[in-house]
Each structure stands twice: as C-alpha cells, then as structure tokens.
Design an enzyme around this catalytic site. Structure first.
Site, short mmCIF file in Angstrom:
data_model
loop_
_atom_site.label_atom_id
_atom_site.label_comp_id
_atom_site.label_asym_id
_atom_site.label_seq_id
_atom_site.Cartn_x
_atom_site.Cartn_y
_atom_site.Cartn_z
N GLY A 14 27.94 92.25 -30.44
CA GLY A 14 29.00 93.66 -30.34
C GLY A 14 30.52 93.29 -30.96
O GLY A 14 30.80 92.07 -31.00
N VAL A 26 38.94 82.00 -41.41
CA VAL A 26 37.84 81.12 -41.85
C VAL A 26 38.11 80.85 -43.28
O VAL A 26 37.80 79.79 -44.08
CB VAL A 26 36.46 81.57 -41.06
CG1 VAL A 26 35.34 80.63 -41.94
CG2 VAL A 26 36.45 81.34 -39.83
N VAL A 27 37.78 82.08 -43.92
CA VAL A 27 37.81 82.11 -45.34
C VAL A 27 39.11 81.42 -45.95
O VAL A 27 39.02 80.63 -46.90
CB VAL A 27 37.67 83.52 -45.98
CG1 VAL A 27 37.62 83.76 -47.25
CG2 VAL A 27 36.25 84.19 -45.43
N ARG A 75 22.43 93.19 -34.10
CA ARG A 75 21.67 92.39 -33.03
C ARG A 75 20.31 92.37 -33.72
O ARG A 75 19.67 93.50 -33.49
CB ARG A 75 21.94 92.92 -31.48
CG ARG A 75 23.19 92.98 -30.87
CD ARG A 75 23.41 93.37 -29.60
NE ARG A 75 24.54 92.81 -28.81
CZ ARG A 75 25.27 93.92 -28.57
NH1 ARG A 75 25.17 95.05 -28.73
NH2 ARG A 75 26.55 93.50 -27.88
N ASP A 106 27.65 84.21 -26.72
CA ASP A 106 26.66 83.37 -26.14
C ASP A 106 25.08 83.69 -27.07
O ASP A 106 24.44 82.81 -27.38
CB ASP A 106 26.35 83.74 -24.71
CG ASP A 106 27.20 82.54 -24.03
OD1 ASP A 106 27.69 81.49 -24.65
OD2 ASP A 106 27.10 82.67 -22.53
N SER A 108 24.45 84.88 -29.68
CA SER A 108 24.79 84.64 -31.20
C SER A 108 24.67 83.19 -31.43
O SER A 108 24.01 82.69 -32.27
CB SER A 108 25.91 85.07 -31.60
OG SER A 108 26.18 86.34 -31.48
N THR A 128 34.02 88.31 -28.50
CA THR A 128 33.69 89.37 -27.73
C THR A 128 34.63 89.90 -26.88
O THR A 128 35.45 89.31 -26.28
CB THR A 128 32.38 88.94 -26.71
OG1 THR A 128 32.15 90.09 -25.69
CG2 THR A 128 32.46 87.69 -26.07
N ASP A 130 34.21 90.83 -23.96
CA ASP A 130 33.68 90.43 -22.34
C ASP A 130 34.56 89.42 -21.65
O ASP A 130 34.36 89.24 -20.39
CB ASP A 130 32.35 90.45 -22.06
CG ASP A 130 31.55 91.89 -22.74
OD1 ASP A 130 32.30 93.10 -22.76
OD2 ASP A 130 30.63 91.60 -23.25
N ASP A 132 32.83 86.66 -21.45
CA ASP A 132 31.93 86.23 -20.64
C ASP A 132 31.29 84.88 -21.12
O ASP A 132 30.15 84.59 -21.08
CB ASP A 132 30.77 87.35 -20.31
CG ASP A 132 30.10 87.90 -21.74
OD1 ASP A 132 30.80 87.47 -22.87
OD2 ASP A 132 29.23 88.70 -21.76
N MET A 172 33.97 98.28 -19.30
CA MET A 172 32.70 97.16 -19.97
C MET A 172 33.18 95.77 -19.60
O MET A 172 34.03 95.32 -18.70
CB MET A 172 32.85 97.16 -21.60
CG MET A 172 32.18 98.40 -22.06
SD MET A 172 32.13 98.47 -24.06
CE MET A 172 31.04 99.54 -24.23
N ARG A 174 29.73 93.69 -19.74
CA ARG A 174 28.61 93.30 -19.66
C ARG A 174 28.23 92.72 -18.19
O ARG A 174 28.60 93.66 -17.23
CB ARG A 174 28.12 92.18 -20.44
CG ARG A 174 26.54 91.95 -20.98
CD ARG A 174 26.23 90.95 -21.89
NE ARG A 174 26.98 91.36 -23.28
CZ ARG A 174 25.91 92.13 -24.24
NH1 ARG A 174 24.86 92.61 -23.99
NH2 ARG A 174 26.59 92.41 -25.40
N LYS A 217 49.83 107.03 0.58
CA LYS A 217 49.37 107.38 -0.66
C LYS A 217 48.86 108.99 -1.13
O LYS A 217 48.47 109.33 -0.26
CB LYS A 217 48.56 106.19 -1.10
CG LYS A 217 48.73 104.66 -1.27
CD LYS A 217 47.93 103.91 -1.97
CE LYS A 217 48.46 102.58 -1.98
NZ LYS A 217 47.64 101.57 -2.78
#
Ligand code: F6P
Length: 323
Positions: A14, A26-27, A75, A106, A108, A128, A130, A132, A172, A174, A217
């Site tokens: 994702g 990186v580049v 993916r 993970d 990947s 990501t 997430d 996660d 979201m 996951r 409330k």
C-alpha cells in the site's frame, strides 16, 4: 558483500505519504556517493518485467511534498513464486543491479528476504500508514495518516455536536490499532475499539456513552479499527441501546493520500539516507527501523521474527480521558 555499484529502489504494498520523500533521499544519497541509481516502477512486478529507469538528481525533484509514490506500487502474486523470483533476479542481472532498497511493509520484506537468499543485497525501509511493522516504532506515512484522521474527526465532531448524535468512525490499520488508539486520544473519543484488545460492546461502548450522557454529554465519538470492523452494525446497535441517533463513517482510502507531514518528510529523508549509508558501510539484508527514538538497522530475519504488542498504557489513557 562485493563492491557496490548500482542500487535499485522500489515501493511495494500500500502506498503511504512520505514514500516520495524517502525515495528522493535514497536516490540523492546514492548519487552523492557515486552509485548508479535505478528506479523500479510498480514494485516487484516492475522488477520482474524490467520496468526500470536510471534515476537522476532531477528525477526526484519536486516530489518531497507529494503523496503516493511516483514509482507506483503493486502487490504481486507472481513474485511470490520461484519462477517470479528467478525472473526478477535475471532482470536485476541484466541491469547489473547489485543492491535493492525496498520501501514498504512486512509483506514486502518477505520478498526482499527471498531475493537476499538468491544473492541480492537488500535493505527494507518501513513505509506504511499502519505502523504495524514489528521491528520499528515508526513507519513512514503513519503520521500523515493520523493527521488526516484527526482532521476528519474534528469535522465529524462539528456535525455530531450540532445534531447531538453519536458517530462511529472506522479507521485503517490492517490488523493493528495504532492509528485508532492515537486518533482516539487526540480526537477525544468516548470509546476506542482495537483488534489487540478484546472488547465487550455493552461494557466498552454502550456504558461509556450512557455514563457520559448522564454526566451531561450531548454528542459521542467511537473510533473503530478496521481490524475489528463492523462500523455500520455497531452504529445500529448503539442507536437501539441508547436511542441516540448514530451514524457510521468508514474513512477509507483518504487516509492513504495527501501531502506528507513534516514528520514523514523528515523521517523518510533520514531513513532513506540511512539505507544507502548502511549499504555503503558493507551491511546488507537489513531493515531500517526506529528503536528508542534512534534510527538503526536490523538483520532482516530477526526483524521479521519480532513482535510488537499494543501499548496498553495508551489504551488505559484513552479510557480515563474519555470520562
Ligand atoms: O497497509 C495499508 C492499508 O491501507 C491498510 O490500512 C488496509 O487494510 C490495506 O492497506 C488496504 O489494502 P488495499 O489497498 O489492497 O485495499
């Protein structure tokens, strides 16, 4: 590890805001040290099919502020097969690519680990929304996604207040509840429902709403992690049990887009540069992670075997402050 000449880079899984800032780092760091930098389009699919271009300093210009990934992502089911893996290695040889930086989650890294077993020098960078990935406290995209959710919460609160309603917001993550718990705290939710924490709907959702109503409330917010799901059913149940008009919102893909936050740009830049420095120092088959607030590199197999539990102090805090 032999002499390093040419580094491939791809984004996989994702997309996440900050992937472009990471790619740029990186580049540019790679070019700074004299390496040939190869951008691979559409993740491992692009590696298998030779969808590859040499990157220059300019090819990553004007992207630091852009969401998504200019390399695009995928993916790939084919890549998970032996034949797919062989195809990828053959293409890598054609391009004389000795190293590969994978920006993703993970799933990947598992592909990267298999390539490492076939002789590629791989580095994983956590990208990501997430958060996660077990080995790291932070993933690129997480901060922007949480800010997107928070913006949505504030908007939902406006209408929820005006109509004296209850809102159930599904976010979201996951199978992880990191976005949910932090946004629940930051957004002042009455209840946060997480996959990591078994819940009882009457005790953990209905009761805080009714107790809150008894204390004066007038509107209510429940944050639900997608790993639990069922926002519409939960909203219906709340309405039946409390007589409070309740609406469900499933925030969806808006959480994956948008211009990256300062945090994601800086972390992406730092971690991206660190990935190249790691290769340059002769270390490969590593995952770049944040541990104790510091950027570190970890053995890919060990990193994949790590476990990260939910921070129960955050869960308790959200419960206490919800009163
Ligand atoms: O990993 C990012 C994420 O947006 C998760 O939060 C979500 O569960 C998943 O990807 C959705 O995946 P897809 O893009 O395949 O629908």
């Amino acid at each position: 590890m032999g002499e390093l000449k040419s580094i491939g880079v791809l984004t996989s899984g994702g997309d996440a805001p900050g992937m472009n800032a990471t790619l740029r780092a990186v580049v540019r760091t790679g070019i700074y040290y004299g390496y040939k930098m190869l951008g691979i389009h559409k993740g491992y699919d692009g590696l298998m099919h030779g969808d590859i271009e040499e990157m220059s300093l300019r090819s990553v210009g004007d992207i630091i502020q852009r969401g998504g990934t200019i390399l695009q992502t995928a993916r790939s089911a084919e890549f998970a097969t032996d034949a797919g893996m062989e195809k990828a290695m053959n293409i890598a040889n054609v391009y004389e690519m000795d190293s590969l930086v994978v920006i993703g989650g993970d799933g990947s890294y598992r592909g990267a680990k298999d390539l490492a077993a076939r002789g590629m020098n791989v580095i994983g960078l956590p990208g990501t929304i997430d958060n996660d990935i077990s080995c790291t406290e932070y993933t690129i995209g997480y901060d922007t996604a949480m800010n997107t959710v928070l913006d949505a919460i504030d908007k939902i609160r406006d209408t929820s207040y005006s109509h004296e309603r209850c809102s159930v917001l599904e976010v979201m993550g996951r199978k992880a509840g990191w976005i949910a718990i932090n946004c629940g705290i930051a957004g002042g939710a009455e209840a946060v429902v997480l996959p990591e924490n078994p819940f009882d709907i009457d005790q953990d959702i209905i009761k805080p709403i009714i107790d809150g109503r008894n204390r004066g409330k007038k509107h209510y917010l429940v944050i639900l992690a997608e790993g639990v799901g069922g926002a519409v059913e939960i909203a219906k149940y709340i309405e039946e049990k409390t007589d409070i008009v309740t609406r469900a919102t499933i925030l969806g893909y808006i959480q994956r887009g948008g211009s990256p936050s300062l945090m994601d740009r800086v972390m992406g830049s730092r971690m991206g540069a660190f990935a190249v420095e790691t290769l340059r120092a002769g270390r490969s088959n590593r995952i770049i992670a944040v541990q104790g607030g510091k950027i570190v590199d970890l053995d890919i197999t060990e990193a994949l075997n790590m476990k990260k539990g939910m921070d129960m102090e955050l869960v308790e805090l959200s419960r206490i402050l919800a009163m």
